[in-house]
Every structure is written in C-alpha cells, then in structure tokens.
Design an enzyme around this catalytic site. Sequence first.
Site, PDB file in Angstrom:
ATOM      1  N   ASN A   9       0.867  -1.186   0.000  1.00  0.00           N
ATOM      2  CA  ASN A   9       0.000   0.000   0.000  1.00  0.00           C
ATOM      3  C   ASN A   9       0.901   1.233   0.000  1.00  0.00           C
ATOM      4  O   ASN A   9       1.480   1.571   1.021  1.00  0.00           O
ATOM      5  CB  ASN A   9      -0.890  -0.046   1.260  1.00  0.00           C
ATOM      6  CG  ASN A   9      -1.708   1.232   1.422  1.00  0.00           C
ATOM      7  OD1 ASN A   9      -1.777   2.063   0.517  1.00  0.00           O
ATOM      8  ND2 ASN A   9      -2.325   1.381   2.586  1.00  0.00           N
ATOM      9  N   LYS A  11       0.118   4.240  -0.258  1.00  0.00           N
ATOM     10  CA  LYS A  11      -0.516   5.439   0.336  1.00  0.00           C
ATOM     11  C   LYS A  11      -0.320   6.635  -0.602  1.00  0.00           C
ATOM     12  O   LYS A  11      -0.355   6.468  -1.823  1.00  0.00           O
ATOM     13  CB  LYS A  11       0.012   5.685   1.746  1.00  0.00           C
ATOM     14  CG  LYS A  11      -0.122   4.412   2.601  1.00  0.00           C
ATOM     15  CD  LYS A  11       0.096   4.599   4.063  1.00  0.00           C
ATOM     16  CE  LYS A  11      -0.064   3.249   4.768  1.00  0.00           C
ATOM     17  NZ  LYS A  11       0.036   3.339   6.211  1.00  0.00           N
ATOM     18  N   HIS A  96      -9.389   0.812   5.412  1.00  0.00           N
ATOM     19  CA  HIS A  96      -8.081   1.140   5.989  1.00  0.00           C
ATOM     20  C   HIS A  96      -8.272   2.137   7.135  1.00  0.00           C
ATOM     21  O   HIS A  96      -9.105   3.042   7.044  1.00  0.00           O
ATOM     22  CB  HIS A  96      -7.140   1.722   4.922  1.00  0.00           C
ATOM     23  CG  HIS A  96      -5.720   1.759   5.403  1.00  0.00           C
ATOM     24  ND1 HIS A  96      -5.270   2.743   6.250  1.00  0.00           N
ATOM     25  CD2 HIS A  96      -4.689   0.906   5.210  1.00  0.00           C
ATOM     26  CE1 HIS A  96      -4.003   2.498   6.548  1.00  0.00           C
ATOM     27  NE2 HIS A  96      -3.626   1.389   5.932  1.00  0.00           N
ATOM     28  N   GLU A  98      -6.704   4.636   8.033  1.00  0.00           N
ATOM     29  CA  GLU A  98      -6.558   6.054   7.676  1.00  0.00           C
ATOM     30  C   GLU A  98      -7.837   6.591   7.038  1.00  0.00           C
ATOM     31  O   GLU A  98      -8.177   7.758   7.201  1.00  0.00           O
ATOM     32  CB  GLU A  98      -5.333   6.229   6.757  1.00  0.00           C
ATOM     33  CG  GLU A  98      -4.039   6.060   7.556  1.00  0.00           C
ATOM     34  CD  GLU A  98      -2.869   5.474   6.783  1.00  0.00           C
ATOM     35  OE1 GLU A  98      -2.869   5.527   5.547  1.00  0.00           O
ATOM     36  OE2 GLU A  98      -1.956   4.932   7.443  1.00  0.00           O
ATOM     37  N   GLU A 168      -4.713  -4.943  10.873  1.00  0.00           N
ATOM     38  CA  GLU A 168      -3.739  -3.857  11.017  1.00  0.00           C
ATOM     39  C   GLU A 168      -3.987  -3.120  12.330  1.00  0.00           C
ATOM     40  O   GLU A 168      -4.821  -2.207  12.388  1.00  0.00           O
ATOM     41  CB  GLU A 168      -3.878  -2.867   9.848  1.00  0.00           C
ATOM     42  CG  GLU A 168      -3.586  -3.469   8.495  1.00  0.00           C
ATOM     43  CD  GLU A 168      -3.095  -2.410   7.498  1.00  0.00           C
ATOM     44  OE1 GLU A 168      -1.987  -2.570   6.992  1.00  0.00           O
ATOM     45  OE2 GLU A 168      -3.805  -1.421   7.262  1.00  0.00           O
ATOM     46  N   GLY A 174       2.809   2.654  10.666  1.00  0.00           N
ATOM     47  CA  GLY A 174       3.696   3.789  10.452  1.00  0.00           C
ATOM     48  C   GLY A 174       4.438   4.226  11.701  1.00  0.00           C
ATOM     49  O   GLY A 174       5.027   5.302  11.741  1.00  0.00           O
ATOM     50  N   SER A 214       3.929  -1.760  10.284  1.00  0.00           N
ATOM     51  CA  SER A 214       5.389  -1.783  10.427  1.00  0.00           C
ATOM     52  C   SER A 214       5.995  -3.150  10.122  1.00  0.00           C
ATOM     53  O   SER A 214       6.991  -3.541  10.735  1.00  0.00           O
ATOM     54  CB  SER A 214       5.814  -1.291  11.816  1.00  0.00           C
ATOM     55  OG  SER A 214       5.386   0.045  11.998  1.00  0.00           O
TER      56      SER A 214
HETATM   57  P1  13P Z   1       3.326   0.681   7.581  1.00  0.00           P
HETATM   58  O1  13P Z   1       3.859  -0.606   7.004  1.00  0.00           O
HETATM   59  O2  13P Z   1       4.000   1.900   7.032  1.00  0.00           O
HETATM   60  O3  13P Z   1       3.248   0.639   9.065  1.00  0.00           O
HETATM   61  O4  13P Z   1       1.797   0.784   7.059  1.00  0.00           O
HETATM   62  C1  13P Z   1       0.967  -0.297   7.198  1.00  0.00           C
HETATM   63  C2  13P Z   1      -0.281  -0.029   6.458  1.00  0.00           C
HETATM   64  O5  13P Z   1      -1.059   0.838   6.825  1.00  0.00           O
HETATM   65  C3  13P Z   1      -0.538  -0.801   5.240  1.00  0.00           C
HETATM   66  O6  13P Z   1      -1.833  -0.602   4.780  1.00  0.00           O
END
Ligand code: 13P
Length: 252
Positions: A9, A11, A96, A98, A168, A174, A214
Amino acid sequence: MRKKIVAGNWKMNKTLPEAIELVENILKANTSAEVYKIFIPPFPFIYPVSKAIEKTASHFFVGAQNLHDKESGAFTGETSLAALKSVGATYVLVGHSERRSYFNESAEFLKNKINTCIAGNITPIYCFGEMLAEREANKHFEIIEQQLNESVFHLSAEDIVKLVLAYEPVWAIGTGKTASPQQAQEVHQFIRTCLEKKYNKQIADSISILYGGSCNAQNAKELFSMPDIDGGLIGGASLKAEDFVTIINSFS
Ligand code: 13P
C-alpha cells in the site's frame, strides 16, 4: 491451501516516473512465483502499473486504495468500481484505518463498499484492527469481532470466501512498532475462530489473513512463519524495491 499474499500500500507517495521505476525494479528481481504480489499505488498510477505488469506471468496484480460504493454519478473526487476495473485493478482496500479516521468512513459505508466489490467481482482487502487505547484496555478482541460483524459478516458463505482480510493494529501503522509475531498470531487465530463460528471450519481455513503495521524486511520472516499469518499488507517498506522483494521472499 490458502493464498500467500504480499500487498504494497503506497498510500500518498511517489510520482509516475518513481512508480514505474519501483515496479520495474521489483519485476527484475527474483521473487517467489507462488506468492500473490499486489501493488496498491495512488489512483493515477493504477493504469500504468497494470501495463507494466501485463507481461509478467508470476502472479503480479494491481489494486486500488479506495472506491466509492455507488455505481456512478455526482460524487466529485470519487472513483467507481467500473472505473477501477477498466484500468486493470483487481483488488481494492476497504476500511483502511486512515480512511476510517481521517475521512470518517463508517462501518455502514464500508459494508456497502464490500457489497459493491462482491457484486462487481473485484477482490476487497478488508482492513481492520484496534487502536492503542483499545489494546491497552484489553478490548482488542471485542473490537475486532465488532469490525467483522459490522462490515463483512452479513455476507453469505459463498461470498465471504471472496474476501482477503488484513489485520492492522492502528498502533503499529507507520510507527515502527510492530506487533510481535505472537501478538499477531493470537489475533489472526482469533479471527479464524470468528470465521469458524459464523461460517464453518473449511471457510475459516480458506481465507487469507494478512498482517499490516510496520512489517518490514527484518521482521517479515518471523511474522510469516506463524500458522495463521498468510502474508502482509505493507506500507513504508513497500516503497523500496529491495525491501519489498525481501518481504515477498520471506515465506519459508
Ligand atoms: P506501515 O507498514 O508503514 O506501518 O503501514 C501499514 C499499512 O497501513 C498498510 O496498509
């Protein structure tokens, strides 16, 4: 046998030349053929990425980070399932964290998006997981079951198997703070138990459950060695070819 999947992903990162360079470097590398590898770039790069992977035989796919639940119409800034399919997307992220937190996407909206994906024949990767305060209050199992009940457990047995699930934990996204393989396994096993309770064991055993938060080139091997972890949904580490390739090749 469940599918092994590594999805990147991206982003809101990269420009078109950077996107193509990343994909080409990954395609050039030696990656395990049996693993399903999914690029999930920003919308403008879906079509060029789908063109770039067109000739590879080795299970590469492209997906979208979001879609709207309605078929078409006056929804400025949104993207329909038909539009996504027409540019080559075969997977789409739904739920997700976010999107849930920054764009206030409700459980009901996510349920409608899941229905749109199933009806339109695109594979949803349903993302869910608890926040830090919920884990600290030892409420994570409750929250996870609730997120499954609210947005995906209305599906029939025939349709639930068309989903990919991605656990997640929000506190790990992140932050560089990964769930330990044991913590992740414990939740993945719980998710499978929920699937078995709601549907049956055969269904529970057939759905791929990815871990995200992560996950990187250093910890993927240990995470993927857990019996109920079928791969990863990777954020930051999917932006570097070398790291993403290492993660793809982390299944034993
Ligand atoms: P990170 O791997 O940067 O922590 O992000 C995970 C994520 O949100 C994947 O959708």
